[in-house]
Design a protein around this motif. Sequence first.
Motif, PDB file in Angstrom:
ATOM      1  N   THR A  70     -28.007 -32.638  29.999  1.00  8.78           N
ATOM      2  CA  THR A  70     -27.029 -31.380  29.094  1.00  8.78           C
ATOM      3  C   THR A  70     -26.230 -30.754  29.502  1.00  8.78           C
ATOM      4  OG1 THR A  70     -28.711 -29.454  30.378  1.00  8.78           O
ATOM      5  CG2 THR A  70     -29.946 -30.343  28.544  1.00  8.78           C
ATOM      6  N   PRO A  71     -25.266 -32.120  28.698  1.00  8.35           N
ATOM      7  CA  PRO A  71     -23.629 -31.063  29.681  1.00  8.35           C
ATOM      8  C   PRO A  71     -23.083 -30.068  28.565  1.00  8.35           C
ATOM      9  CG  PRO A  71     -23.828 -33.112  27.709  1.00  8.35           C
ATOM     10  CD  PRO A  71     -25.228 -32.961  27.809  1.00  8.35           C
ATOM     11  N   THR A  72     -21.738 -29.699  29.273  1.00  8.83           N
ATOM     12  CA  THR A  72     -21.499 -28.604  28.591  1.00  8.83           C
ATOM     13  C   THR A  72     -21.145 -28.469  27.326  1.00  8.83           C
ATOM     14  OG1 THR A  72     -19.294 -29.415  29.885  1.00  8.83           O
ATOM     15  CG2 THR A  72     -20.644 -28.100  30.967  1.00  8.83           C
ATOM     16  N   GLN A  73     -21.075 -29.524  26.543  1.00  7.55           N
ATOM     17  CA  GLN A  73     -20.398 -29.587  25.701  1.00  7.55           C
ATOM     18  C   GLN A  73     -21.194 -31.129  24.568  1.00  7.55           C
ATOM     19  OE1 GLN A  73     -16.572 -30.960  23.841  1.00  7.55           O
ATOM     20  NE2 GLN A  73     -16.402 -28.862  22.410  1.00  7.55           N
ATOM     21  N   TRP A  74     -21.689 -31.214  23.560  1.00  9.29           N
ATOM     22  CA  TRP A  74     -22.677 -31.999  23.392  1.00  9.29           C
ATOM     23  C   TRP A  74     -21.384 -31.906  21.501  1.00  9.29           C
ATOM     24  CZ3 TRP A  74     -26.941 -34.270  24.754  1.00  9.29           C
ATOM     25  CH2 TRP A  74     -27.257 -35.244  24.383  1.00  9.29           C
ATOM     26  N   ALA A 101     -22.246 -23.639  26.999  1.00  8.13           N
ATOM     27  CA  ALA A 101     -22.313 -21.789  26.371  1.00  8.13           C
ATOM     28  C   ALA A 101     -22.719 -21.038  25.324  1.00  8.13           C
ATOM     29  CB  ALA A 101     -20.442 -21.478  27.232  1.00  8.13           C
ATOM     30  N   GLY A 102     -22.485 -21.560  24.382  1.00  5.59           N
ATOM     31  CA  GLY A 102     -23.116 -20.993  22.924  1.00  5.59           C
ATOM     32  C   GLY A 102     -23.868 -20.519  21.900  1.00  5.59           C
ATOM     33  N   LEU A 103     -25.337 -21.181  23.125  1.00  6.50           N
ATOM     34  CA  LEU A 103     -26.417 -20.846  23.212  1.00  6.50           C
ATOM     35  C   LEU A 103     -27.508 -21.599  24.054  1.00  6.50           C
ATOM     36  CD1 LEU A 103     -27.789 -24.750  21.682  1.00  6.50           C
ATOM     37  CD2 LEU A 103     -26.271 -24.240  23.004  1.00  6.50           C
ATOM     38  N   TRP A 104     -27.045 -21.958  25.591  1.00  7.96           N
ATOM     39  CA  TRP A 104     -27.684 -22.255  26.419  1.00  7.96           C
ATOM     40  C   TRP A 104     -28.653 -20.997  26.982  1.00  7.96           C
ATOM     41  CZ3 TRP A 104     -30.744 -26.696  26.998  1.00  7.96           C
ATOM     42  CH2 TRP A 104     -31.213 -27.077  28.272  1.00  7.96           C
ATOM     43  N   ALA A 105     -30.027 -21.234  27.132  1.00  5.90           N
ATOM     44  CA  ALA A 105     -30.665 -20.965  28.805  1.00  5.90           C
ATOM     45  C   ALA A 105     -31.620 -21.610  29.435  1.00  5.90           C
ATOM     46  CB  ALA A 105     -31.723 -18.905  27.876  1.00  5.90           C
ATOM     47  N   ALA A 278     -23.983 -17.056  28.908  1.00 10.53           N
ATOM     48  CA  ALA A 278     -22.626 -17.406  28.460  1.00 10.53           C
ATOM     49  C   ALA A 278     -20.942 -16.680  28.500  1.00 10.53           C
ATOM     50  CB  ALA A 278     -22.495 -16.922  27.020  1.00 10.53           C
ATOM     51  N   ILE A 279     -21.678 -15.446  29.362  1.00 10.39           N
ATOM     52  CA  ILE A 279     -20.877 -14.266  30.625  1.00 10.39           C
ATOM     53  C   ILE A 279     -20.540 -15.799  31.603  1.00 10.39           C
ATOM     54  CG2 ILE A 279     -20.393 -12.704  31.627  1.00 10.39           C
ATOM     55  CD1 ILE A 279     -22.351 -10.660  30.078  1.00 10.39           C
ATOM     56  N   ALA A 280     -21.247 -16.190  31.897  1.00  4.92           N
ATOM     57  CA  ALA A 280     -20.680 -17.083  33.445  1.00  4.92           C
ATOM     58  C   ALA A 280     -19.959 -18.901  33.245  1.00  4.92           C
ATOM     59  CB  ALA A 280     -21.616 -17.585  34.232  1.00  4.92           C
ATOM     60  N   HIS A 281     -20.118 -18.827  31.932  1.00  3.99           N
ATOM     61  CA  HIS A 281     -19.461 -20.183  31.539  1.00  3.99           C
ATOM     62  C   HIS A 281     -18.556 -20.182  30.294  1.00  3.99           C
ATOM     63  CE1 HIS A 281     -23.477 -21.358  33.698  1.00  3.99           C
ATOM     64  NE2 HIS A 281     -22.646 -22.135  34.243  1.00  3.99           N
ATOM     65  N   ALA A 282     -18.368 -19.204  29.743  1.00  2.00           N
ATOM     66  CA  ALA A 282     -17.376 -18.939  28.788  1.00  2.00           C
ATOM     67  C   ALA A 282     -16.040 -18.509  28.981  1.00  2.00           C
ATOM     68  CB  ALA A 282     -17.591 -18.619  27.579  1.00  2.00           C
ATOM     69  N   ASP A 283     -14.247 -18.474  28.827  1.00  2.00           N
ATOM     70  CA  ASP A 283     -13.579 -17.730  29.321  1.00  2.00           C
ATOM     71  C   ASP A 283     -13.943 -16.227  28.641  1.00  2.00           C
ATOM     72  OD1 ASP A 283     -12.715 -19.437  31.362  1.00  2.00           O
ATOM     73  OD2 ASP A 283     -11.558 -20.326  29.685  1.00  2.00           O
ATOM     74  N   ASP A 284     -13.349 -15.083  28.920  1.00  2.00           N
ATOM     75  CA  ASP A 284     -13.266 -14.275  28.418  1.00  2.00           C
ATOM     76  C   ASP A 284     -14.366 -13.688  27.665  1.00  2.00           C
ATOM     77  OD1 ASP A 284     -11.526 -12.011  27.560  1.00  2.00           O
ATOM     78  OD2 ASP A 284     -10.802 -13.250  25.457  1.00  2.00           O
ATOM     79  N   GLU A 285     -15.741 -14.045  27.980  1.00  2.00           N
ATOM     80  CA  GLU A 285     -17.041 -13.744  27.353  1.00  2.00           C
ATOM     81  C   GLU A 285     -17.220 -11.804  28.273  1.00  2.00           C
ATOM     82  OE1 GLU A 285     -18.243 -15.718  25.115  1.00  2.00           O
ATOM     83  OE2 GLU A 285     -19.084 -14.455  24.558  1.00  2.00           O
ATOM     84  N   LEU A 286     -16.897 -12.339  29.038  1.00  2.00           N
ATOM     85  CA  LEU A 286     -17.586 -11.298  29.445  1.00  2.00           C
ATOM     86  C   LEU A 286     -16.981 -10.068  28.894  1.00  2.00           C
ATOM     87  CD1 LEU A 286     -18.707  -9.733  31.631  1.00  2.00           C
ATOM     88  CD2 LEU A 286     -16.924  -9.414  33.084  1.00  2.00           C
ATOM     89  N   GLN A 287     -15.456  -9.631  28.528  1.00  2.00           N
ATOM     90  CA  GLN A 287     -14.822  -8.807  27.627  1.00  2.00           C
ATOM     91  C   GLN A 287     -15.118  -8.747  26.150  1.00  2.00           C
ATOM     92  OE1 GLN A 287     -13.422 -10.650  29.695  1.00  2.00           O
ATOM     93  NE2 GLN A 287     -12.760  -9.972  31.463  1.00  2.00           N
ATOM     94  N   ILE A 288     -15.524 -10.131  26.144  1.00  3.64           N
ATOM     95  CA  ILE A 288     -16.194  -9.943  24.530  1.00  3.64           C
ATOM     96  C   ILE A 288     -18.061  -9.524  24.060  1.00  3.64           C
ATOM     97  CG2 ILE A 288     -17.055 -11.630  22.315  1.00  3.64           C
ATOM     98  CD1 ILE A 288     -14.613 -13.733  23.623  1.00  3.64           C
ATOM     99  N   VAL A 289     -18.103 -10.319  25.245  1.00  2.55           N
ATOM    100  CA  VAL A 289     -19.733  -9.144  25.052  1.00  2.55           C
ATOM    101  C   VAL A 289     -19.570  -7.224  25.119  1.00  2.55           C
ATOM    102  CG1 VAL A 289     -21.650  -8.962  26.552  1.00  2.55           C
ATOM    103  CG2 VAL A 289     -20.760 -10.382  25.520  1.00  2.55           C
ATOM    104  N   GLY A 290     -18.814  -7.186  26.410  1.00  3.57           N
ATOM    105  CA  GLY A 290     -19.025  -5.849  26.225  1.00  3.57           C
ATOM    106  C   GLY A 290     -17.806  -5.186  24.710  1.00  3.57           C
TER     107      GLY A 290
END
Lengths: 374, 144
Positions: A70-74, A101-105, A278-290
């Motif tokens: 499952t690569p980081t981008q399909w 990063a947009g959907l994975w768990a 998503a937070i661990a693998h996408a830039d700025d996601e932590l701030q976006i989720v906040g």
Amino acid sequence: MANKPAAKSSPPKQPAPKPAPAKSTQSEEKRTFEPKFNWMNKTRQWGVRVKPGKAGLRLGDLNVGIYGETPTQWSDQSRNPRGAVPRRGMPPVAYSIRDKAGLWADCAADLYEEAIQRRWAPATDVPWHTIEPLPDDVEHAVCQVCTELVGYANVDIETITGWQHQMSYGYHEVKQFLATASFDAARHYECFRKRALANGGGLGLEGPGMVNRMILESRGGWTEAVVYLLVTRGALTLTLYKYLGRHAHNDAECFIYGHALADKARHMTYALDHVKYAIAHADDELQIVGTLIAIGERSLARDLRDPVLKEALAVIFGGGVAKAKGRGMAVYGEMMRDFVATYTGYCQWLGVPRDPARLPPPLNEYANPTDAEA
Amino acid sequence: MAVFPSVDWFDEVRNVFNSDDRYRAAGGGFCNCVAGFKIAERVFVLTFEGVECSAAVEGDEGSLDDVDFYLEMPADDWRDMVANIAANGGADLHHTLNTLDLDRADGLATSRHGDQVREDLFFRYNQTMQFFFDASALVETQFD
């Protein structure tokens, strides 16, 4: 945990010798079927033998060799199943969610199995015969709460299915799990509607729907929808199921809320695992989720300022209108403190801690148990 | 007659639970977790794999560090729950694990690892835990 089943695989090789086509004339070929079996040579990995384990042959057990990549981008934009040989010239489907990063768990495959194996059928599994007439005010309140929960379930269905077709096939575990989640939501829609119509009542007033609109109209991506649908609304729904189960009037209601709780907890597990990923693998996601969480809280607070759900819950928790203001509201307060603690606990775990004092009212009223009880 | 709480008692309940297909339907079934049960000062650890409860062992306080979640109540409350299940053939509305969880100031289910996803297994598998204890209605029980 169950042991992973043994799996054997071998490098790509010819699966079987190709049978020689029978000699025939051109005119005969037009009339008769002359197979070439060229497709038999088309495989990226042959000789895979996945074995079932103690829990059967699970979806996640199939992730061996290239089939588990499952690569980081399909990059493939077709509906090509993961691990299959792509067919040349296939028009693109234009999936919008192609980043892992947009959907994975990581838990998605296990959650899919869990959902399938722990399914239940409202029509026959719920002991409907245990429902007996309730005082009119209590039945009104139960029906009003069911009306609200039917609305929540409907938004779950529309939101999940609205995003699901935009997700790349390369991450099929998530797509399959979400198929079960939308089916769970359909089941919740079904059973709350059935409860409302099963005991002499009917559906009540539609909810204010600020959160519904926020969830359905979010366009920032699936992760944003997950934050609104599950981290914000889901934590409230989970808490509602717990308290409604605690104050069930009969075995049927106990069964419904208990099972809906288990389903919703599964959805929450996916949500937390995905947002963390998503937070661990996408830039700025932590701030976006906040930011999303803060937006979500404001919509939720507006919905909660509407008195209808609160009053109906207080009537159920109090056992009638007469005790709704006292005992009913006290239990409602307990429930809301439980919700805020659960919700802020989730935020903390995601790395987006919330300052209880800065939650919008009325959420901040329930943020500090000591203050609230004083 | 099995004494509650003891490994023998949990093993007898396991036998009932594992051999009755009804516990695998209607929202039961697939359950993978390690659950702890703190009954007064004693600790029991149960392993659930697939559709079975595969092991029950007695542990110690330190065992609770490793379980996905554990349920803790005073001995009298555990006895009350088990007796209620025996009397009714299953927990009544006041003795379900969900009710007992909400009726306690600190809840019934907790964990020490701080992993929210693992702790939420209690809610995901709540029905299986309920089925497990409801199976004890068929075990002749003597209280310690």
